[in-house]
Design a protein around this motif. Sequence first.
Motif, PDB file in Angstrom:
ATOM      1  N   MET A   1      -3.688  -1.829   5.273  1.00  0.00           N
ATOM      2  CA  MET A   1      -3.577  -3.168   4.834  1.00  0.00           C
ATOM      3  C   MET A   1      -3.395  -4.096   6.027  1.00  0.00           C
ATOM      4  N   ARG A   2      -2.605  -3.674   7.013  1.00  0.00           N
ATOM      5  CA  ARG A   2      -2.413  -4.543   8.183  1.00  0.00           C
ATOM      6  C   ARG A   2      -3.719  -4.775   8.924  1.00  0.00           C
TER       7      ARG A   2
ATOM      8  N   VAL B   1      -8.117  -9.018  -2.664  1.00  0.00           N
ATOM      9  CA  VAL B   1      -6.900  -9.565  -2.059  1.00  0.00           C
ATOM     10  C   VAL B   1      -6.941 -11.064  -2.285  1.00  0.00           C
TER      11      VAL B   1
ATOM     12  N   MET C   1      -5.765  -7.204   6.859  1.00  0.00           N
ATOM     13  CA  MET C   1      -5.223  -8.558   6.970  1.00  0.00           C
ATOM     14  C   MET C   1      -5.601  -9.179   8.312  1.00  0.00           C
TER      15      MET C   1
ATOM     16  N   PRO D   1      -5.310 -14.492  -1.081  1.00  0.00           N
ATOM     17  CA  PRO D   1      -4.491 -15.022   0.007  1.00  0.00           C
ATOM     18  C   PRO D   1      -3.375 -15.961  -0.440  1.00  0.00           C
TER      19      PRO D   1
ATOM     20  N   PHE E   1      -0.737 -13.634   4.667  1.00  0.00           N
ATOM     21  CA  PHE E   1      -0.207 -13.089   3.414  1.00  0.00           C
ATOM     22  C   PHE E   1      -1.368 -12.736   2.513  1.00  0.00           C
ATOM     23  N   GLY E   2      -1.203 -11.706   1.727  1.00  0.00           N
ATOM     24  CA  GLY E   2      -2.212 -11.350   0.746  1.00  0.00           C
ATOM     25  C   GLY E   2      -1.600 -10.586  -0.410  1.00  0.00           C
TER      26      GLY E   2
ATOM     27  N   LEU F   1      -5.649 -13.178   7.733  1.00  0.00           N
ATOM     28  CA  LEU F   1      -4.677 -13.568   6.713  1.00  0.00           C
ATOM     29  C   LEU F   1      -3.256 -13.280   7.171  1.00  0.00           C
TER      30      LEU F   1
ATOM     31  N   PHE G   1      -2.509  -7.995  -3.023  1.00  0.00           N
ATOM     32  CA  PHE G   1      -3.565  -7.011  -3.239  1.00  0.00           C
ATOM     33  C   PHE G   1      -3.554  -6.523  -4.683  1.00  0.00           C
TER      34      PHE G   1
END
Length: 61
Positions: free
Chosen positions: A1-2, A30, A5, A32, A12-13, A10, A15
């Motif tokens: 995920m990192r 995802v 992102m 945002p 923040f997301g 991004l 998911f």
Amino acid sequence: MRDFMARMGLFFGAFDFAVRPDGEWVFFEVNPSGQWHWLVRRTGLPLVEAMADALQEGIPT
């Protein structure tokens, strides 16, 4: 995920996933600017404060 992102630029997301009956995870999207405050109300976790701190300090890469 990192990694996702970072590649998408991004901070923040929210998911969206589902788990199939066979246990396989399926990724849908995802968002945002997804909704997350319900977690604060349900768990009492200090997510608002953590988000504010992260916005001020930045996320380590």
